[in-house]
Scaffold this motif. Structure first.
Motif, PDB file in Angstrom:
ATOM      1  N   UNK A   1       1.976  36.792   1.419  1.00 21.68           N
ATOM      2  CA  UNK A   1       2.853  37.756   0.740  1.00 21.68           C
ATOM      3  C   UNK A   1       4.301  37.550   1.222  1.00 21.68           C
ATOM      4  N   UNK A   2       4.854  36.391   0.883  1.00 19.95           N
ATOM      5  CA  UNK A   2       6.179  36.014   1.395  1.00 19.95           C
ATOM      6  C   UNK A   2       7.262  36.989   0.957  1.00 19.95           C
ATOM      7  N   UNK A   3       7.269  37.395  -0.301  1.00 17.16           N
ATOM      8  CA  UNK A   3       8.319  38.294  -0.788  1.00 17.16           C
ATOM      9  C   UNK A   3       8.233  39.658  -0.110  1.00 17.16           C
ATOM     10  N   UNK A   4       7.024  40.123   0.125  1.00 17.34           N
ATOM     11  CA  UNK A   4       6.858  41.399   0.819  1.00 17.34           C
ATOM     12  C   UNK A   4       7.346  41.303   2.260  1.00 17.34           C
ATOM     13  N   UNK A   5       7.108  40.140   2.900  1.00 16.76           N
ATOM     14  CA  UNK A   5       7.580  39.942   4.272  1.00 16.76           C
ATOM     15  C   UNK A   5       9.108  39.974   4.328  1.00 16.76           C
ATOM     16  N   UNK A   6       9.754  39.326   3.360  1.00 10.82           N
ATOM     17  CA  UNK A   6      11.224  39.331   3.310  1.00 10.82           C
ATOM     18  C   UNK A   6      11.742  40.737   3.030  1.00 10.82           C
ATOM     19  N   UNK A   7      11.053  41.468   2.157  1.00 12.45           N
ATOM     20  CA  UNK A   7      11.463  42.845   1.852  1.00 12.45           C
ATOM     21  C   UNK A   7      11.309  43.736   3.079  1.00 12.45           C
TER      22      UNK A   7
END
Length: 504
Positions: free
Chosen positions: A206-212
């Protein structure tokens, strides 16, 4: 009594009192409910004067004692079989069937080490803060509530933190995400947990969630504290953004490529302690000097049962967290039946899953897999209660030979008889002399006795006339920490002079 059913008192996440699945009503006043909670949490009886002063501190003694009669009368009418009320004392009836969620929560977290199942059981009980939303008009009661609320809150945070570390090490990313999210609901400014959640999300794909999550962390720190994320958090964000921290999908399995220094704080599974550590400064300093010597690879804290070997080892290991790149791991051995089980206990502690066997396939044995795991590691292992597994001590030698970055701290009632072993003999705590009891309060052993006594009698204190008896108690148990704690546990039943007679 059995026909009355069990009285169940829930105080984590609000207050509910039930019997046979139905709410108990008719208390009329919050102070009656407050008394029942206080009785259950302390687990003993209290003088009417103490209770009256706690709930009506702004009234005269006569008036406060008169005021106390009403709530005690309501308790007799609503939960009579579960309380003991006399003309002088009032408290919980220990012979009755009652249950308290906070006591079960602490029981699940007690002991030298907790399994993942025990931690999860405890956290299921922790539905929210202690007596959340419950207030009474009493400064003393509210102060007691505040102290208990903070203490239990931090126990829950430590339990969640331990689970997150284990889930991260074992690749259980979904479970780790759940725990980290819950911990941040309890303390949303805990930057370390934001980092762990970022890492878990990234490794779960969940790369985008990690960045968010990084942006959430940055905004909270700026809005609440006017600070920026630490360099460690920003560096993790950059690794995730650049794709350095990802799950390898090429083989269709759960192999994870990640650095061993993603989190700024080394990993550990040291047991959560429910009481402050008292004394042993000299011993901790000596152990720290041994750890600072690169030629000392294996230290055995040697002593009879009850000397506090495990607690000292945990404190000494905790002081080394910043000195071992790949963490500090506690390995409980007391329950192991045979030396053959040591390898599995080690694997469980560090989160290593052994390769299983299969038709037509060859797999390395457990010991070789452990040695391969440790070979490039810089870790401290705490092997607790080794005395009944001495035939398996050769595994420690094999680990030290294969992994130059691994150090071992063992506790045992007997020497391990290994050539690399440095023996650290632990005796009783220093205690006051019989000829100078007036110096007793300056001794750490007496402070331990006081701390333990106040866990069964919150108002316990020592006056000058008590010091000779306290000194004699310390002599009778030889300064043994376990002996002091057991003796202190009697102060709600016996005078100090009577305790001396029991020990004699």
């Amino acid at each position: 009594m059995g026909g009355m059913g069990q009285l169940r008192i829930h105080i984590l996440g609000g207050l509910t009192i039930q019997r046979r699945g139905y709410p108990v009503t008719g208390f009329n006043t919050r102070k009656a409910m407050a008394l029942l909670v206080y009785f259950a949490c302390t687990g003993r009886s209290h003088s009417r004067q103490t209770l009256a002063e706690m709930l009506w501190e702004d009234r005269s003694q006569a008036q406060s004692l008169t005021n106390l009669r009403g709530p005690l009368s309501r308790l007799r009418q609503t939960v009579g079989p579960y309380v003991t009320i006399t003309r002088e004392m009032a408290g919980i009836n220990l012979a009755s069937s009652w249950w308290l969620d906070a006591a079960e929560f602490e029981r699940a977290l007690s002991g030298a080490a907790q399994t993942t199942a025990q931690l999860e059981t405890a956290l299921e009980l922790y539905r929210g803060d202690f007596l959340e939303g419950f207030f009474v008009d009493s400064q003393a009661f509210e102060e007691w509530t505040r102290i208990e609320r903070e203490r239990l809150h931090y126990l829950a945070i430590d339990a969640l933190d331990t689970l997150i570390t284990r889930h991260l090490g074992q690749g259980a990313y979904s479970a780790g995400i759940t725990c980290a999210s819950r911990l941040l609901q309890m303390d949303n400014l805990r930057e370390e947990t934001h980092r762990q959640l970022m890492e878990l999300l990234a490794l779960a794909g969940q790369r985008e969630a990690a960045l968010a999550q990084y942006e959430t962390c940055r905004r909270l720190l700026n809005d609440e504290l006017s600070v920026l994320p630490t360099p460690e958090t920003t560096a993790l964000y950059e690794r995730i953004r650049s794709g350095q921290l990802i799950r390898d999908r090429s083989t269709g399995n759960e192999i994870v490529h990640r650095t061993d220094t993603v989190s700024s704080r080394p990993r550990h599974n040291l047991p959560v302690q429910t009481t402050p550590f008292v004394g042993r400064e000299a011993e901790l300093a000596d152990l720290a000097r041994l750890f600072a010597d690169p030629t000392v690879r294996l230290v055995t804290i040697l002593g009879p049962g009850g000397m506090g070997k495990t607690r000292l080892a945990i404190e000494a290991a905790a002081a080394q967290l910043d000195h071992f790149t790949h963490g500090v791991f506690f390995v409980p051995l007391a329950a192991l039946p045979t030396p053959a089980d040591i390898a599995r206990a080690l694997a469980d502690a560090i989160g290593l899953q052994f390769e299983g066997g299969g038709p037509g396939s060859e797999h390395r044995n457990a010991q070789q897999q452990l040695l391969d795991y440790f070979r490039q590691k810089h870790q401290l292992l705490v092997m607790d209660n080794f005395e009944h597994l001495l035939e398996g001590a050769d595994l420690l030698t094999a680990i030290l030979q294969a992994a130059p970055g691994v150090r071992i701290l063992a506790t045992s009632r007997e020497r391990l008889h290994l050539s690399s072993e440095t023996v650290f003999t632990l005796g009783g705590m220093a205690f006051p002399g019989l000829d100078s009891p007036e110096d007793a309060l300056h001794y750490d052993s007496v402070q331990l006795f006081l701390q333990s006594a106040r866990r069964v009698r919150r108002d316990f204190d020592l006056c000058p006339g008590d010091l000779p008896s306290v000194s004699l108690i310390h002599h009778l148990v030889g300064g043994m920490p376990l002996g002091l704690r057991l003796a202190a546990g009697w102060v709600d039943q016996f005078s100090l002079e009577e305790i001396v007679q029991e020990l004699s």
